[in-house]
Enzyme design. Structure first.
Site, short mmCIF file in Angstrom:
data_model
loop_
_atom_site.label_atom_id
_atom_site.label_comp_id
_atom_site.label_asym_id
_atom_site.label_seq_id
_atom_site.Cartn_x
_atom_site.Cartn_y
_atom_site.Cartn_z
N ASP A 88 2.48 6.32 -1.94
CA ASP A 88 2.80 7.48 -1.12
C ASP A 88 3.62 8.55 -1.85
OD1 ASP A 88 1.41 6.14 0.76
OD2 ASP A 88 3.14 5.53 1.95
N HIS A 135 0.82 -1.21 0.00
CA HIS A 135 0.00 0.00 0.00
C HIS A 135 0.85 1.27 0.00
CE1 HIS A 135 -3.33 2.68 0.74
NE2 HIS A 135 -2.75 3.14 1.82
N CYS A 136 2.08 1.20 0.50
CA CYS A 136 2.85 2.43 0.75
C CYS A 136 3.71 2.89 -0.42
CB CYS A 136 3.72 2.25 1.99
SG CYS A 136 2.79 2.09 3.52
N ILE A 137 4.71 2.09 -0.78
CA ILE A 137 5.75 2.59 -1.68
C ILE A 137 5.25 2.94 -3.07
CG2 ILE A 137 8.02 2.09 -2.68
CD1 ILE A 137 8.65 0.44 -0.23
#
Length: 440
Positions: free
Chosen positions: A279, A274-276
């Site tokens: 974001d 979900h992040c890299i």
């Protein structure tokens, strides 16, 4: 520190506070467990009834959180889970751990943060702590969350307390867990920071205070952009060195012997989780408001974004060497989770690789010991993991290693496969043999 803040700090330090945690996913549920295990009365909120039902029964829907852990805090009464936000009225802390996906045109989609904050606003009361943990662009806490809560007439730092503290979960990391990862905290005011730090100080070993919510928000983005850019660099070098006949993995290992000035990053089939992948785009979007181009971030996104296509191209090259077209070939994907030893498929590059292969009329199946059933909005069908047997491996025209899970018999794979396309270097022990291995 004003009197209300002092009373709030004392309430958290004495474990008399009731903790409300909104969003019981990969970030929210581990933190929920930490507060409950520390002796806080904890209320978990989620809009998904299936999660609430599972927790009430003492079941875990996240692989790396054992059911025994859930059973312990539920049976003791420390954790109660609900879909009703009315329970927020009795919570001394409302911690927001909801998703922050991308919307149309790769713009930030803050609807979950907004919807959650509206629910909090309707129940906001003096002395309450509100913390946003969802990764987002700098200014979200001050501009979006505070903007909604300001409609109550209550002021942060005076009537209630508002802070940002980014989640730093790393599933399957056996060296660190929620309680041992340093916790960044940035408050809207000094009293907001003091109250938030007191709350987290009871469940984590180290709280790292910073001067503002914006600094905490930016720090989280820097952590992920750092990884995104460096992974893009080694992915680009992987493609270049492959053309030059150089093993990128050996190059990285050699460079990593330098005891200073170098941190190893490793290539793969693309970015996942979900992040890299997401974001950095949040900061790129925000930077446009300042008329500032984020060239490194955008270039890294472009490089990482084409890696699934590169993997398929390498597969086509390998099949050609065996006189096989991609159309109607039986392709077995080994691993669909975005990283090793987890069951999380969010933004996994495997999803895009499946789409590309099916668009090119290949017959695609997968094996993943952590993902028995693959469902995603990115796919046109539900898929079930097939057993990894010698017979199934031999039936495949090619096996593509996309996730380097540890509990896989790679020796059996190499011995039985007609062709292995390896994106994770798991076949390195056999690279000097006659095994049909192609690095990708």
């Amino acid at each position: 520190m004003n009197d209300l803040a002092a009373r709030a700090v004392e309430k958290f330090q004495s474990h008399q506070a009731v903790i409300g945690l909104i969003g019981l996913g990969y970030a929210g549920l581990p933190l929920c467990c930490c507060f409950a295990e520390a002796g806080f009365e904890t209320v978990g909120f989620d809009v998904d009834p299936a999660k609430i039902k599972a927790l009430a029964a003492g079941h875990s829907y996240i692989e790396h959180i054992p059911a025994a852990r859930i059973q312990g805090i539920v049976s003791s009464g420390a954790l109660k889970a609900t879909t009703s936000f009315d329970q927020l009225a009795r919570c001394d802390a409302a911690i927001i751990c909801v998703p922050t996906p991308l919307g149309e045109g790769k713009s930030p989609d803050l609807r979950h943060i907004v919807d959650t904050t509206v629910e909090i606003k309707q129940r906001l009361h003096p002395g309450q702590l509100v913390v946003l943990e969802s990764t987002t662009y700098p200014g979200t806490t001050d501009e979006v969350v505070r903007g909604i809560l300001d409609e109550t007439g209550l002021q942060p730092g005076k009537d209630y307390f508002l802070a940002f503290s980014p989640e730093r979960e790393d599933p399957a990391n056996h060296a660190f867990h929620t309680g041992t990862i340093p916790k960044l905290v940035g408050g809207v005011t000094k009293d907001c920071l003091a109250v938030a730090a007191a709350a987290y100080g009871e469940v984590v070993k180290r709280v790292v205070p910073v001067s503002s919510a914006r600094v905490a928000e930016a720090s989280k983005l820097l952590e992920n952009i750092y990884r995104c850019v460096n992974i893009a660099m080694v992915n680009e070098l992987k493609v270049l060195f492959q053309k030059m006949g150089i093993d990128i993995w050996e190059v990285i290992d050699a460079a990593a012997t330098k005891p200073f000035g170098f941190t190893p990053f490793y290539p793969g089939p693309g970015l996942g989780g979900h992040c890299i992948p997401i974001d950095p785009v949040y900061l790129t979007w925000k930077a446009r408001q300042y008329d500032f181009p984020t060239r490194f971030i955008e270039l890294a996104g472009e490089i990482n974004g084409v890696m699934p296509t590169y993997v398929v191209d390498r597969l086509v090259q390998g099949l050609n060497l065996h006189g096989k077209p991609l159309k109607d070939s039986r392709i077995l994907l080994l691993g669909v989770a975005y990283k090793a030893d987890v069951d999380d498929v969010r933004e996994s590059p495997s999803l895009r690789i499946i789409r590309i292969l099916e668009e090119r009329l290949a017959n695609v199946s997968f094996h993943d010991p952590h993902v028995p059933i693959l469902r995603s909005r990115h796919l046109t069908r539900e898929m079930k993991s097939v057993p990894l047997t010698a017979e199934i491996i031999r039936e495949a025209d090619a096996v593509v290693v996309l996730t380097n899970h540890r509990n896989v018999d790679y020796e059996m794979l190499v011995k039985n496969a007609r062709l292995v396309v390896d994106t994770r270097n798991v076949t390195a022990p056999w690279k000097d043999s006659d095994a049909p291995i192609l690095q990708a």
